[in-house]
Design an enzyme around this catalytic site. Structure first.
Site, short mmCIF file in Angstrom:
data_model
loop_
_atom_site.label_atom_id
_atom_site.label_comp_id
_atom_site.label_asym_id
_atom_site.label_seq_id
_atom_site.Cartn_x
_atom_site.Cartn_y
_atom_site.Cartn_z
N VAL A 22 -14.52 -9.45 -1.06
CA VAL A 22 -13.28 -10.21 -1.17
C VAL A 22 -12.17 -9.34 -0.60
CG1 VAL A 22 -13.90 -11.67 -3.15
CG2 VAL A 22 -12.90 -9.41 -3.55
N SER A 23 -11.22 -9.97 0.07
CA SER A 23 -10.11 -9.20 0.64
C SER A 23 -8.92 -9.15 -0.31
CB SER A 23 -9.68 -9.80 1.98
OG SER A 23 -9.37 -11.16 1.84
#
Length: 228
Positions: free
Chosen positions: A9-10
């Site tokens: 996930v960013s």
């Protein structure tokens, strides 16, 4: 088959859109069961962008691949691995040389077959084209708004929002300061010297603070590279 999962996930906000680390891991475990694979580990990249392969988790995954310690890599969705066609091709070539299969749950893709590799490359190419097309449309729209005198982003010093709330018009007080800055600069004054002069004459920035050389540089950009 020895299998490793990879999740990424960013930002924390992605958790609200169904791509949280736990949600990805759950899909990977289910796919491993379907393929009767031995899931050795799920490697995590939290808060990492897919714009490049320079990520701690990715480095660990590739180390396992290069060492021959994994036969299958499972991901929940293709964009969790990369958003770049170039990087995807690099990964696929690296995996292929070491006999590693890539499986993407969301896209139902399996690079264990030639057809799977073809579909994967096509989907990634289309995805990148779409992102680039959106970027071009956005830049064109912003350029058109500027040509029409409409606001785009922050309002430049010397301008203010017109009464219609859309177009820009000159701010007389700031225009006077701009004229003063340009005149001082044309006379050879440094950025620091201009800031000192403005403060001596009781001029203030838009925020109501004293002038500093950085404030003057931003206004004079891109000619602010001269001596300070």
């Amino acid at each position: 088959m020895k299998t490793v999962g990879y999740v990424r996930v960013s930002t924390d906000k992605q958790a609200d859109r169904g791509v949280s680390l736990d949600a990805q891991a759950e899909k990977i475990r289910a796919m491993a069961v379907v393929h009767s694979s031995e899931l050795l580990d799920i490697i995590v990249d939290g808060g990492e962008s897919a714009k490049s392969l320079n990520r701690p988790g990715m480095a660990r995954l590739l180390a396992l691949v290069d060492a021959g310690d994994v036969q299958v890599v499972i991901i929940a969705k293709l964009d969790r691995l990369t958003r770049s066609v170039k990087d995807l091709c690099t990964l696929l070539e690296r995996f292929s040389k070491r006999g590693v299969t890539l499986i993407s749950v969301a896209e139902s893709l399996d690079t264990g077959s030639a057809a799977g590799r073809l579909v994967l490359n096509i989907m990634t190419a289309v995805s990148q084209w779409e992102r680039e097309a959106i970027g071009e449309r956005t830049r064109d729209a912003m350029s058109h708004k500027r040509s029409q005198g409409q606001r785009v982003g922050n309002i430049a010093y010397g301008c203010q929002l017109a009464g219609d709330g859309v177009h820009l018009e000159a701010n007389p007080a700031e225009q006077a300061v701009l004229s003063e800055i340009r005149q001082l600069r044309s006379q050879g004054a440094t950025l620091r010297g201009i800031a000192a002069t403005l403060n001596h004459r009781a001029y203030q920035t838009r925020r109501g603070t004293p002038w500093r050389l950085e404030s003057v540089a931003r206004i004079l950009k891109p000619v602010a590279h001269a001596a300070r």
